[in-house]
Design an enzyme around this catalytic site. Sequence first.
Site, PDB file in Angstrom:
ATOM      1  CB  VAL A 129      -0.934   0.012   1.235  1.00  0.00           C
ATOM      2  CG1 VAL A 129      -1.871   1.221   1.170  1.00  0.00           C
ATOM      3  CG2 VAL A 129      -1.727  -1.281   1.344  1.00  0.00           C
ATOM      4  N   GLY A 130       1.068   1.839  -1.165  1.00  0.00           N
ATOM      5  CA  GLY A 130       1.875   3.057  -1.277  1.00  0.00           C
ATOM      6  C   GLY A 130       0.991   4.275  -1.109  1.00  0.00           C
TER       7      GLY A 130
ATOM      8  CE1 TYR B  26      16.565   7.012   8.181  1.00  0.00           C
ATOM      9  CE2 TYR B  26      14.533   6.785   9.450  1.00  0.00           C
ATOM     10  CZ  TYR B  26      15.230   7.336   8.391  1.00  0.00           C
ATOM     11  OH  TYR B  26      14.580   8.206   7.542  1.00  0.00           O
TER      12      TYR B  26
ATOM     13  CB  ILE C  70       6.638  -0.457   7.028  1.00  0.00           C
ATOM     14  CG1 ILE C  70       6.888  -1.830   7.624  1.00  0.00           C
ATOM     15  CG2 ILE C  70       5.563  -0.515   5.980  1.00  0.00           C
ATOM     16  CD1 ILE C  70       7.581  -1.829   8.949  1.00  0.00           C
ATOM     17  CG  ASP C  71       7.912   2.462   1.838  1.00  0.00           C
ATOM     18  OD1 ASP C  71       8.334   2.874   2.944  1.00  0.00           O
ATOM     19  OD2 ASP C  71       7.674   3.234   0.882  1.00  0.00           O
TER      20      ASP C  71
ATOM     21  CB  THR D 118       4.865  26.995 -20.657  1.00  0.00           C
ATOM     22  OG1 THR D 118       4.979  28.402 -20.878  1.00  0.00           O
ATOM     23  CG2 THR D 118       4.458  26.744 -19.212  1.00  0.00           C
TER      24      THR D 118
HETATM   25  N1  ADP Z   1      -1.603   4.010 -13.651  1.00  0.00           N
HETATM   26  C1  ADP Z   1      -0.897   4.817 -12.861  1.00  0.00           C
HETATM   27  N2  ADP Z   1      -1.525   5.504 -11.874  1.00  0.00           N
HETATM   28  C2  ADP Z   1      -0.844   6.309 -11.050  1.00  0.00           C
HETATM   29  N3  ADP Z   1       0.486   6.476 -11.146  1.00  0.00           N
HETATM   30  C3  ADP Z   1       1.159   5.839 -12.103  1.00  0.00           C
HETATM   31  C4  ADP Z   1       0.520   4.969 -12.994  1.00  0.00           C
HETATM   32  N4  ADP Z   1       1.457   4.434 -13.811  1.00  0.00           N
HETATM   33  C5  ADP Z   1       2.633   4.951 -13.439  1.00  0.00           C
HETATM   34  N5  ADP Z   1       2.466   5.827 -12.444  1.00  0.00           N
HETATM   35  C6  ADP Z   1       3.536   6.566 -11.819  1.00  0.00           C
HETATM   36  O1  ADP Z   1       3.938   5.785 -10.715  1.00  0.00           O
HETATM   37  C7  ADP Z   1       4.052   6.610  -9.560  1.00  0.00           C
HETATM   38  C8  ADP Z   1       3.575   5.839  -8.386  1.00  0.00           C
HETATM   39  O2  ADP Z   1       4.479   4.781  -8.218  1.00  0.00           O
HETATM   40  P1  ADP Z   1       4.268   3.732  -7.091  1.00  0.00           P
HETATM   41  O3  ADP Z   1       5.567   3.016  -6.945  1.00  0.00           O
HETATM   42  O4  ADP Z   1       3.046   2.922  -7.320  1.00  0.00           O
HETATM   43  O5  ADP Z   1       4.033   4.728  -5.849  1.00  0.00           O
HETATM   44  P2  ADP Z   1       3.588   4.432  -4.366  1.00  0.00           P
HETATM   45  O6  ADP Z   1       4.238   3.131  -3.975  1.00  0.00           O
HETATM   46  O7  ADP Z   1       4.129   5.590  -3.611  1.00  0.00           O
HETATM   47  O8  ADP Z   1       2.096   4.358  -4.339  1.00  0.00           O
HETATM   48  C9  ADP Z   1       3.231   7.853  -9.801  1.00  0.00           C
HETATM   49  O9  ADP Z   1       3.874   8.933  -9.193  1.00  0.00           O
HETATM   50  C10 ADP Z   1       3.185   7.965 -11.314  1.00  0.00           C
HETATM   51  O10 ADP Z   1       4.151   8.868 -11.787  1.00  0.00           O
HETATM   52  C1  PAZ Z   2       8.983   8.267   2.411  1.00  0.00           C
HETATM   53  C2  PAZ Z   2       7.655   7.569   2.219  1.00  0.00           C
HETATM   54  C3  PAZ Z   2       6.523   8.599   2.307  1.00  0.00           C
HETATM   55  C4  PAZ Z   2       7.656   6.933   0.802  1.00  0.00           C
HETATM   56  O1  PAZ Z   2       6.367   6.491   0.464  1.00  0.00           O
HETATM   57  P1  PAZ Z   2       5.981   6.047  -1.040  1.00  0.00           P
HETATM   58  O2  PAZ Z   2       6.593   6.987  -1.985  1.00  0.00           O
HETATM   59  O3  PAZ Z   2       6.579   4.666  -1.234  1.00  0.00           O
HETATM   60  O4  PAZ Z   2       4.491   5.994  -1.098  1.00  0.00           O
HETATM   61  C5  PAZ Z   2       7.459   6.418   3.269  1.00  0.00           C
HETATM   62  O5  PAZ Z   2       8.554   5.557   3.236  1.00  0.00           O
HETATM   63  C6  PAZ Z   2       7.300   6.978   4.657  1.00  0.00           C
HETATM   64  O6  PAZ Z   2       6.225   7.366   5.062  1.00  0.00           O
HETATM   65  N1  PAZ Z   2       8.414   7.063   5.429  1.00  0.00           N
HETATM   66  C7  PAZ Z   2       8.433   7.564   6.780  1.00  0.00           C
HETATM   67  C8  PAZ Z   2       9.633   8.449   7.027  1.00  0.00           C
HETATM   68  C9  PAZ Z   2      10.975   7.758   6.909  1.00  0.00           C
HETATM   69  O7  PAZ Z   2      11.137   6.771   6.164  1.00  0.00           O
HETATM   70  O8  PAZ Z   2      11.910   8.202   7.606  1.00  0.00           O
HETATM   71  K     K Z   3       8.958   5.450  -2.722  1.00  0.00           K
END
Ligand code: ADP
Ligand code: PAZ
Ligand code: K
Length: 244
Positions: free
Chosen positions: A7-8, A87, A95-96, A172
């Site tokens: 869950v990102g 850390y 956690i990721d 732009t």
């Molecule tokens: N279908 C999609 N929907 C949303 N984001 C996408 C998609 N395909 C590629 N991306 C790109 O992937 C990024 C999200 O990557 P992801 O690793 O899934 O993020 P997170 O783990 O933080 O949710 C977005 O910032 C966007 O640029």
């Molecule tokens: C930095 C992050 C927001 C990245 O999240 P993501 O881009 O994978 O959705 C996540 O790892 C987080 O909430 N970290 C907590 C702060 C830290 O790692 O120190």
């Molecule tokens: K990330």
Amino acid sequence: MILTIDVGNTRIKGAVFENDTFLEQFLFEPNALQNAIENILIQYPDTTHLVVASVGKLGEEAFSSLATKVSIHFVTHTDAFPFLNAYATPQTLGIDRMVLAAGATLCYPAQNRLVIDVGTCVTYDFISQDDVYLGGAISPGLRLRYESLHNYTAKLPLLASECPDYFIGNSTANSIHSGVVNGLAHEIDGFIEEYRTRYSNFIIILTGGDAEFLAKRLKNTIFANSNFLLESLNQTFQYKIKND
Ligand SMILES: Nc1ncnc2c1ncn2[C@@H]1O[C@H](COP(=O)(O)OP(=O)(O)O)[C@@H](O)[C@H]1O
Ligand SMILES: CC(C)(COP(=O)(O)O)[C@@H](O)C(=O)NCCC(=O)O
Ligand SMILES: [K+]
């Protein structure tokens, strides 16, 4: 079989594994998550465990209704991890990032490792060859950069990501593409160079939703593996089972 779920902050991804073999990946809609998982459990009835890592809005309770169908493990800081965590605030470390560091440690033993995850944010994580997690960096991801330019100015449009084959933006739109994409590529190349001044040898793992898009813009030839977090979740869970 194991269903891993990441869950990102932008997307929810999943993958089914049979031991170390990646069988199929999934992208979930947040409001149809439970139903989608139930369907995967029907499609792969041998799934014994659901392993979830969340840095997004969904907590453990979002999965609890599935507990009658599958054993659920929500990864937390108290799990067994294969590295020593240096850390200064381990309880606030994403956690990721912990799972990525675990995957890098287990998949690439006895070497320095740099993990770069280009998702909502870009995270850099460094794990030394003696398996110490040192930390790294957090910066805005590709989409966040496009959105910030639009959201915090009066005149800048919101653009879809586009790979510029130019450096000097002559409009732009082209200025924004050059600033965002070339800017992020230079950041990543620059960070790698900084690590090189400190460590002569390390392997680089590039992952996240924009890994493939960015890999071709980098000076360093890096093989992108968008599924590294899902694969690392599988590895981390197997490590936890063996070490608990
Ligand atoms: N279908 C999609 N929907 C949303 N984001 C996408 C998609 N395909 C590629 N991306 C790109 O992937 C990024 C999200 O990557 P992801 O690793 O899934 O993020 P997170 O783990 O933080 O949710 C977005 O910032 C966007 O640029
Ligand atoms: C930095 C992050 C927001 C990245 O999240 P993501 O881009 O994978 O959705 C996540 O790892 C987080 O909430 N970290 C907590 C702060 C830290 O790692 O120190
Ligand atoms: K990330």
